[in-house]
Design an enzyme around this catalytic site. Structure first.
Site, short mmCIF file in Angstrom:
data_model
loop_
_atom_site.label_atom_id
_atom_site.label_comp_id
_atom_site.label_asym_id
_atom_site.label_seq_id
_atom_site.Cartn_x
_atom_site.Cartn_y
_atom_site.Cartn_z
N ASP A 1 -3.32 2.07 -8.74
CA ASP A 1 -3.01 1.82 -7.18
C ASP A 1 -3.46 0.57 -6.76
O ASP A 1 -4.53 0.08 -6.97
CB ASP A 1 -3.59 2.95 -6.51
CG ASP A 1 -3.07 3.52 -5.36
OD1 ASP A 1 -2.48 4.63 -5.05
OD2 ASP A 1 -3.34 2.49 -4.30
N GLN B 1 2.56 11.77 2.09
CA GLN B 1 3.38 11.18 1.13
C GLN B 1 4.00 10.05 1.75
O GLN B 1 4.50 10.19 2.77
CB GLN B 1 4.33 11.83 0.41
CG GLN B 1 5.27 11.13 -0.57
CD GLN B 1 6.47 12.06 -1.20
OE1 GLN B 1 6.70 13.00 -0.83
NE2 GLN B 1 6.79 11.35 -2.49
N VAL C 1 5.17 7.00 0.04
CA VAL C 1 6.24 6.46 -1.00
C VAL C 1 7.18 7.62 -1.44
O VAL C 1 6.58 8.54 -2.23
CB VAL C 1 5.42 5.73 -2.25
CG1 VAL C 1 6.84 5.06 -3.01
CG2 VAL C 1 4.71 4.53 -1.65
N HIS D 1 4.98 10.84 -7.53
CA HIS D 1 3.95 10.24 -8.34
C HIS D 1 2.86 11.15 -8.24
O HIS D 1 2.49 11.85 -7.24
CB HIS D 1 3.52 8.83 -7.81
CG HIS D 1 3.43 9.01 -6.27
ND1 HIS D 1 4.40 8.84 -5.18
CD2 HIS D 1 2.39 8.77 -5.45
CE1 HIS D 1 3.90 8.86 -4.21
NE2 HIS D 1 2.57 8.65 -4.22
N HIS E 1 -1.09 11.15 -8.60
CA HIS E 1 -2.48 10.37 -8.49
C HIS E 1 -3.51 10.77 -9.54
O HIS E 1 -3.96 12.13 -9.59
CB HIS E 1 -3.30 10.39 -6.98
CG HIS E 1 -2.36 9.91 -5.84
ND1 HIS E 1 -2.56 8.68 -5.23
CD2 HIS E 1 -1.39 10.45 -5.41
CE1 HIS E 1 -1.75 8.53 -4.20
NE2 HIS E 1 -0.91 9.62 -4.22
#
Ligand code: 5GP
Length: 116
Positions: free
Chosen positions: A31, A95, A97, A101, A103
């Site tokens: 990240d 969220q 983006v 995904h 994390h």
């Protein structure tokens, strides 16, 4: 054609990413703004916008992502000490983006179950 997400642009090599894992279905990158000493994002190559958009044909890749989380956690040295796995979904889920995904957060003591 829909605009590429920032993660697709990283996957396609258009902008730099710090890759820690790659296979035919997904990648894992550090990240850019880490919230813990280990903060890695596991991202499917397919630009599925969110977990809410998973379709029946995504069944295999969805399961694969969890297997990659396990592998990356081992690779990052946090499998034994413990780590947190987070998927933010939609506006109220935080969220930012719109490309699914996961994390992986670890390398320090975490408490509770999020930042709420
Ligand atoms: P979300 O809030 O959508 O669950 O998480 C998006 C994450 O992507 C954030 O933790 C943010 O720091 C990270 N991020 C945003 N842009 C970039 C980028 O260009 N490169 C990398 N490596 N991470 C990014």
């Amino acid at each position: 054609m829909a605009e590429k997400t920032i993660f697709t642009r990283i996957i396609d090599g258009e902008i730099p990413g710090n890759f820690v894992y790659q296979d035919e279905h997904c990648v894992a990158i550090r990240d850019i703004n880490p919230a813990a000493p280990v903060h890695v994002l596991v991202i499917p190559r397919k630009p599925i916008p969110s977990i809410a958009d998973l379709a029946p044909e995504d069944h295999a890749v969805a399961g694969h992502l969890l297997m990659v989380v396990k592998k990356v956690a081992e690779q990052e040295g946090v499998a034994k000490s413990g780590y947190r796995v987070v998927i933010n979904a939609g506006d109220q889920g935080g969220q930012t983006v719109p490309h699914l995904h996961i994390h992986i957060l670890g390398g320090k003591q975490l408490y509770g179950h999020g930042t709420a």
